[in-house]
Design an enzyme around this catalytic site. Sequence first.
Site, PDB file in Angstrom:
ATOM      1  N   VAL A  89       0.501  -1.561  -0.211  1.00 58.26           N
ATOM      2  CA  VAL A  89      -0.228  -0.432   0.440  1.00 58.26           C
ATOM      3  C   VAL A  89       1.081   0.613   0.067  1.00 58.26           C
ATOM      4  O   VAL A  89       2.230   1.170   0.157  1.00 58.26           O
ATOM      5  CB  VAL A  89      -1.010   0.027   1.036  1.00 58.26           C
ATOM      6  N   LYS A  96      -0.828   2.111   6.382  1.00 56.86           N
ATOM      7  CA  LYS A  96      -0.583   1.153   6.098  1.00 56.86           C
ATOM      8  C   LYS A  96      -0.430   0.417   8.059  1.00 56.86           C
ATOM      9  O   LYS A  96      -1.017  -0.224   8.173  1.00 56.86           O
ATOM     10  CB  LYS A  96       1.329   1.352   6.205  1.00 56.86           C
ATOM     11  N   SER A 118      10.064   0.992   0.656  1.00 53.38           N
ATOM     12  CA  SER A 118      11.383   1.395   0.567  1.00 53.38           C
ATOM     13  C   SER A 118      12.028   2.353   1.268  1.00 53.38           C
ATOM     14  O   SER A 118      13.104   2.963   0.916  1.00 53.38           O
ATOM     15  CB  SER A 118      10.816   2.682  -0.851  1.00 53.38           C
ATOM     16  N   HIS A 139      11.893  -5.268  -0.157  1.00 58.01           N
ATOM     17  CA  HIS A 139      11.958  -4.004  -1.333  1.00 58.01           C
ATOM     18  C   HIS A 139      11.977  -5.391  -2.557  1.00 58.01           C
ATOM     19  O   HIS A 139      13.354  -4.589  -3.329  1.00 58.01           O
ATOM     20  CB  HIS A 139      13.585  -3.309  -0.770  1.00 58.01           C
ATOM     21  N   ASN A 189      17.400   3.083  -0.738  1.00 58.61           N
ATOM     22  CA  ASN A 189      17.094   4.209  -1.155  1.00 58.61           C
ATOM     23  C   ASN A 189      17.159   6.160  -0.034  1.00 58.61           C
ATOM     24  O   ASN A 189      17.063   6.509  -0.112  1.00 58.61           O
ATOM     25  CB  ASN A 189      15.236   4.264  -0.728  1.00 58.61           C
TER      26      ASN A 189
END
Length: 290
Positions: A89, A96, A118, A139, A189
């Site tokens: 989501v 979440k 991420s 991820h 990330n």
Amino acid sequence: MSRVGVIGAGIMGGGVAQSLATAGHDVVLIDVSKDILDSTATRIRTELRLSRLVGATKEPVDTDRALRAITFTTDYADLHDVDFVIENVTESWEIKQRVYPVLDDVCPPHCVFAANTSALPITRLASLTRRAPQVLGIHFMNPVPMKPVVELIPGHHTTPATVATAEELLATMGKTAIVVNDSPGFVSNRVLMLTINEAAFLVHEGVATAEQVDAVFTSCFGHPMGPLATADLIGVDTILRSIEVLHDSFNDSKYRPCPLLKQMVDAGLQGRKTRQGFFSYGSHGWEADR
């Protein structure tokens, strides 16, 4: 792990569902509306047929069988018999935190939860459940069907058995996991979002155009895709949310979001999915002009 739940039917969730179905798993794909699910079904059908035509897969793909393996639904109760759930989501703690207690209630006790996030810490997400040892992060990289490697992130309470279960599932999908420790942004990330954010600042400040910024990375460094084309692929809205999570998590000014990213999101310029971001795209999301 014959039956897998996938929460969220956006670009990432749809890609995860497609990869699972072509690997032979039964999939329960959940989103908030039938329109979103119908759009995703159409996209998956198109991508499966295109991959077959261009020979992108090692084995022939039965498009109809793969689509039959996916149950498209808005009802979380359909997860009552899944063995594994992958949550995709929106990258928002507020959203979440409403999802995980529901999953905890409807999924069987043995079910493993994987957050395809991420940036958000896995230990924090696991705290929303009564099964923290069975929660971890996966991820996936975009586009999911084409990327063979993922980051796998155990939380503080995640057991080795849960990690092994996730690695087994990923192996059936033809994916290898790089296991890294739980920290906002993980490895990819922490680096990528800073790069994209700084590239956006260069455009925002008039130092270079988006074309020029990406040309430096593709021509000088040999990257297959520049940072701003990457932002369009991921989604400029997702980039902005990820940067904001990193800024909130570390309270470090180096993660201050570029104002241009906020302006683009407000204007609906979210990249390939809206056909306009840093670059323009055709009706199928392919790049039309730069």
